[in-house]
Design a protein around this motif. Structure first.
Motif, short mmCIF file in Angstrom:
data_model
loop_
_atom_site.label_atom_id
_atom_site.label_comp_id
_atom_site.label_asym_id
_atom_site.label_seq_id
_atom_site.Cartn_x
_atom_site.Cartn_y
_atom_site.Cartn_z
N LYS A 1 -11.90 -39.51 -97.24
CA LYS A 1 -10.55 -39.31 -97.78
C LYS A 1 -9.46 -39.74 -96.81
O LYS A 1 -8.50 -40.41 -97.22
N THR B 1 -8.64 -44.08 -104.47
CA THR B 1 -9.50 -42.94 -104.81
C THR B 1 -9.92 -43.10 -106.28
O THR B 1 -9.60 -44.10 -106.91
N VAL C 1 -9.06 -41.41 -109.03
CA VAL C 1 -8.08 -41.02 -110.07
C VAL C 1 -8.77 -40.24 -111.21
O VAL C 1 -8.46 -40.41 -112.38
N LEU D 1 -16.72 -37.84 -100.76
CA LEU D 1 -16.30 -37.66 -102.16
C LEU D 1 -16.82 -36.31 -102.68
O LEU D 1 -16.11 -35.60 -103.40
N GLN E 1 -14.48 -33.76 -101.73
CA GLN E 1 -13.27 -33.61 -102.56
C GLN E 1 -13.55 -32.63 -103.70
O GLN E 1 -12.73 -31.80 -104.05
N LEU E 2 -14.77 -32.75 -104.27
CA LEU E 2 -15.12 -31.81 -105.34
C LEU E 2 -15.24 -30.39 -104.79
O LEU E 2 -14.96 -29.42 -105.49
N TRP F 1 -13.38 -29.27 -102.31
CA TRP F 1 -12.00 -28.77 -102.16
C TRP F 1 -11.55 -28.16 -103.48
O TRP F 1 -10.95 -27.09 -103.53
N ARG F 2 -11.83 -28.88 -104.54
CA ARG F 2 -11.45 -28.38 -105.87
C ARG F 2 -12.10 -27.02 -106.12
O ARG F 2 -11.45 -26.05 -106.52
N PHE G 1 -10.60 -24.22 -103.94
CA PHE G 1 -9.31 -23.72 -104.41
C PHE G 1 -9.45 -22.93 -105.71
O PHE G 1 -8.75 -21.94 -105.93
N ASP H 1 -3.33 -29.44 -112.13
CA ASP H 1 -4.36 -28.43 -112.13
C ASP H 1 -3.78 -27.20 -111.45
O ASP H 1 -3.37 -27.26 -110.30
N ASN I 1 -2.95 -27.33 -107.55
CA ASN I 1 -1.55 -27.58 -107.25
C ASN I 1 -0.99 -26.50 -106.34
O ASN I 1 -0.40 -26.79 -105.29
N ASN J 1 -2.51 -26.74 -102.78
CA ASN J 1 -2.03 -27.85 -101.96
C ASN J 1 -0.57 -27.67 -101.55
O ASN J 1 -0.17 -28.09 -100.46
N TRP J 2 0.21 -27.05 -102.42
CA TRP J 2 1.60 -26.77 -102.02
C TRP J 2 1.62 -25.75 -100.90
O TRP J 2 2.39 -25.87 -99.95
N LEU K 1 0.57 -27.68 -97.74
CA LEU K 1 1.59 -28.58 -97.19
C LEU K 1 2.79 -27.84 -96.62
O LEU K 1 3.43 -28.30 -95.69
C1 FAD Z 1 1.43 -31.03 -103.10
C2 FAD Z 1 0.12 -31.40 -103.69
C3 FAD Z 1 -0.13 -31.04 -104.99
C4 FAD Z 1 -1.34 -31.37 -105.56
N1 FAD Z 1 -1.53 -31.02 -106.83
C5 FAD Z 1 -2.67 -31.35 -107.45
C6 FAD Z 1 -2.86 -31.05 -108.81
O1 FAD Z 1 -2.00 -30.49 -109.45
N2 FAD Z 1 -4.05 -31.37 -109.39
C7 FAD Z 1 -5.02 -31.99 -108.69
O2 FAD Z 1 -6.08 -32.27 -109.26
N3 FAD Z 1 -4.86 -32.29 -107.41
C8 FAD Z 1 -3.71 -31.99 -106.77
N4 FAD Z 1 -3.54 -32.31 -105.45
C9 FAD Z 1 -4.71 -32.76 -104.68
C10 FAD Z 1 -4.98 -34.23 -104.52
O3 FAD Z 1 -3.85 -34.89 -104.05
C11 FAD Z 1 -5.38 -34.83 -105.83
O4 FAD Z 1 -6.40 -34.09 -106.41
C12 FAD Z 1 -5.92 -36.23 -105.60
O5 FAD Z 1 -4.88 -37.04 -105.13
C13 FAD Z 1 -6.39 -36.73 -106.89
O6 FAD Z 1 -6.79 -38.05 -106.76
P1 FAD Z 1 -8.22 -38.50 -107.20
O7 FAD Z 1 -8.56 -37.90 -108.53
O8 FAD Z 1 -8.21 -39.97 -107.06
O9 FAD Z 1 -9.11 -37.78 -106.11
P2 FAD Z 1 -10.40 -38.24 -105.30
O10 FAD Z 1 -10.02 -38.38 -103.89
O11 FAD Z 1 -11.07 -39.39 -105.95
O12 FAD Z 1 -11.30 -36.92 -105.39
C14 FAD Z 1 -12.13 -36.60 -106.51
C15 FAD Z 1 -11.74 -35.26 -107.05
O13 FAD Z 1 -11.81 -34.27 -106.03
C16 FAD Z 1 -10.76 -33.30 -106.22
N5 FAD Z 1 -9.81 -33.33 -105.10
C17 FAD Z 1 -9.43 -34.39 -104.35
N6 FAD Z 1 -8.53 -34.01 -103.43
C18 FAD Z 1 -8.34 -32.70 -103.60
C19 FAD Z 1 -7.52 -31.74 -102.94
N7 FAD Z 1 -6.73 -32.04 -101.92
N8 FAD Z 1 -7.56 -30.47 -103.39
C20 FAD Z 1 -8.36 -30.13 -104.42
N9 FAD Z 1 -9.15 -30.98 -105.07
C21 FAD Z 1 -9.14 -32.25 -104.66
C22 FAD Z 1 -10.03 -33.69 -107.49
O14 FAD Z 1 -10.58 -33.00 -108.58
C23 FAD Z 1 -10.31 -35.17 -107.56
O15 FAD Z 1 -10.19 -35.72 -108.83
C24 FAD Z 1 -2.33 -32.04 -104.83
C25 FAD Z 1 -2.07 -32.40 -103.52
C26 FAD Z 1 -0.86 -32.10 -102.96
C27 FAD Z 1 -0.60 -32.53 -101.57
#
Ligand code: FAD
Length: 474
Positions: A235, A248, A250, A286, A289-290, A292-293, A296, A357, A361, A364-365, A368
């Motif tokens: 990441k 990423t 998306v 990757l 990342q799941l 992390w989800r 949370f 989500d 959301n 992550n807020w 940050l």
């Molecule tokens: C202020 C802020 C608010 C955010 N709000 C949201 C939100 O509302 N919904 C949301 O899904 N993500 C949120 N994120 C986390 C993260 O930025 C996004 O999930 C990520 O950018 C999604 O891109 P992707 O699907 O390409 O993720 P990839 O990097 O391809 O990751 C695959 C999956 O892993 C999970 N994931 C990845 N990064 C995170 C993370 N930091 N925290 C939790 N799960 C993660 C998601 O389900 C994502 O689809 C937020 C981040 C910040 C900094």
């Protein structure tokens, strides 16, 4: 994926879609189909959000409806609140079973508690299946001694101890027993998927990402077409400014609405990892990342007031300012000051991708803002150098999402107000006329806010005391 076998029976069941807008890995749907004479797939439309989010939802519902039609049935979109509609359809359809996916968000928990009660009164059995998350978060918390882990490291250790999540459920039968004919509440004329105009929106949606399971699976396949990329994903190396070809997957909005199953995503990852032994590891991989989800969701579902500061035991209590004017400027992408990148990001997010989500959301807020999980409040992102030096020196992201700046020379794209007036004129973007003046001076404000955060941290230590929850996170 193998299909569950269809067996005609006498049961009348309702499968209630809320999230989980898919037919793959849908244990609630499988259960509803088991020994059923009639299955009523329903969605209840009673809330209204912004047009982009709603349109993503409508596209997902249309796709789901198509999947049911391909199996000889259809999706029924019922208008009205669940508490009002469900008792009516229980009676009319003679339902004996109500199946749905467990939803751990606060609003959903309260709603489902009421629905459990109504179903019991109507003699309807409720079957609630965990499939939005990889694991049952209740089980994870129980395995962690009754409270959720509060660091990603301890969470990862916990899931390592628990083992792999359940595999995805089999696909539903190729033919699903349709609703019985002549049921007024299932009248096709009144239960179709509406358009955004029918819902009452006047502003057309601006969508970059199309909703629905079909699109989710296509995107998943597209990412997995390059297993080496999947296995080597880190990441921190991905570029948040990449938009034509995102760095990423998306898949976030598709996971949020459940158009894609997290368990399917996870199972596909494990399959790649089996072939590529030198794959990356959580938290950067990757799969990380799941996790992390999942982390949370687990903390969120087991922490009171997780989506707010007051009454949230893991959140530092910080005396934030309330500034309606700044908030609106940020929301409407007109901060103008040293934040063109966030302006364009906010513009993109607000206009095109309002699919958030709840727990992710909030988490992550908090992260940050150094309110929870992360405590180095003195590490402040520079909105200028972050993009200029690290990700996007030419400012392609800004040019795309803030077209008013598209002809600004790269030298000034992150700080257009520093460009000589002549340069601004030639670029067709005069600050103060075509583009707002900065609403604040980042250098001054970040210094002031860092000092205020230091003070807030000291105050929190006093409140929590040594070893208190706040200290533990700091
Ligand atoms: C202020 C802020 C608010 C955010 N709000 C949201 C939100 O509302 N919904 C949301 O899904 N993500 C949120 N994120 C986390 C993260 O930025 C996004 O999930 C990520 O950018 C999604 O891109 P992707 O699907 O390409 O993720 P990839 O990097 O391809 O990751 C695959 C999956 O892993 C999970 N994931 C990845 N990064 C995170 C993370 N930091 N925290 C939790 N799960 C993660 C998601 O389900 C994502 O689809 C937020 C981040 C910040 C900094």
């Amino acid at each position: 994926m193998a299909s569950a076998s269809a067996s005609a029976g006498a049961k009348v069941s309702i499968v209630w879609f809320r999230k989980g807008l898919r037919v793959h890995d849908n244990p609630a749907l499988i259960e509803a189909c088991r020994d059923a004479a009639h299955v009523y797939p329903i969605f209840q439309s009673s809330y209204k959000v912004t047009v982009n989010r709603y349109n993503f939802l409508l596209e997902s519902l249309r796709d789901l409806d198509n999947s049911f039609r391909a199996r000889g049935s259809r999706l029924l979109v019922l208008r009205g609140k669940p508490e009002e509609v469900l008792p009516r359809v229980f009676r009319e359809w003679g339902a004996k079973q109500l199946c749905f996916e467990v939803d751990t968000e606060p609003y959903a928990k309260a709603r489902d508690a009421r629905v459990h009660q109504l179903a019991a009164e109507a003699g309807v059995e409720v079957h609630a299946a965990v499939s939005h998350t990889l694991y049952d978060t209740e089980m994870l918390v129980a395995r962690h001694g009754g409270s959720p882990p509060l660091t990603m490291q301890s969470f990862t250790k916990l899931v390592d101890r628990v083992g792999d999540p359940p595999p995805p459920a089999p696909d539903p039968p190729a033919a699903i027993p349709p609703p019985a004919p002549g049921m007024p509440a299932a009248d096709p004329a009144a239960t179709g998927v509406p358009t955004w105009q029918e819902v009452g929106f006047t502003e057309a949606p601006v969508t970059i990402f199309k909703g629905g399971e079909t699109e989710a699976l296509r995107r998943l396949d597209a990412s997995f077409a390059d297993p080496k990329w999947v296995a080597g994903f880190q990441k921190p190396d991905t570029n948040p400014a990449a938009f034509e070809r995102p760095a990423t997957t998306v898949l976030s909005p598709y996971l949020k609405f459940g158009c894609l199953s997290a368990r399917l995503f996870h199972a596909r990852l494990l399959a790649v990892y089996r072939e590529h032994k030198a794959h990356t590891q959580p938290p950067v991989s990757l799969r990380g990342q799941l996790l992390w989800r999942e982390f949370f969701y687990t903390v969120g579902a087991h922490t009171p007031n997780f989506d707010r500061m007051v009454g949230n035991p893991i959140c530092k209590q910080i005396p934030w300012d309330t500034n309606e004017e700044f908030y609106n400027a940020w929301r409407e992408a007109r901060t103008g000051e040293q934040l063109p990148a966030p302006d364009s990001g906010a513009g993109r997010t607000c206009k095109a991708r309002e699919v958030v989500d709840h727990y992710i959301n909030a988490a992550n807020w908090m992260w940050l803002s150094a309110s929870a999980f992360f405590s180095q409040y003195f590490r402040v992102y520079s909105p200028v150098t972050f993009g200029k030096k690290v990700y996007d020196p030419s400012g392609a992201f800004i040019r795309r999402f803030l077209p008013v700046l598209k002809d600004m020379p790269a030298k000034y794209i992150y700080e257009p107000w520093t460009a000589p007036l002549e340069v601004q004129r030639r670029a067709g973007c005069v600050v103060g006329v075509d583009y707002p003046r900065p609403i604040l001076d980042h250098a001054v404000v970040s210094k002031r806010n860092t000092a205020r955060m230091a003070e807030a941290y000291r105050a929190n230590k006093c409140v929590a005391g040594p070893g208190g929850v706040v200290d533990e996170l700091a």
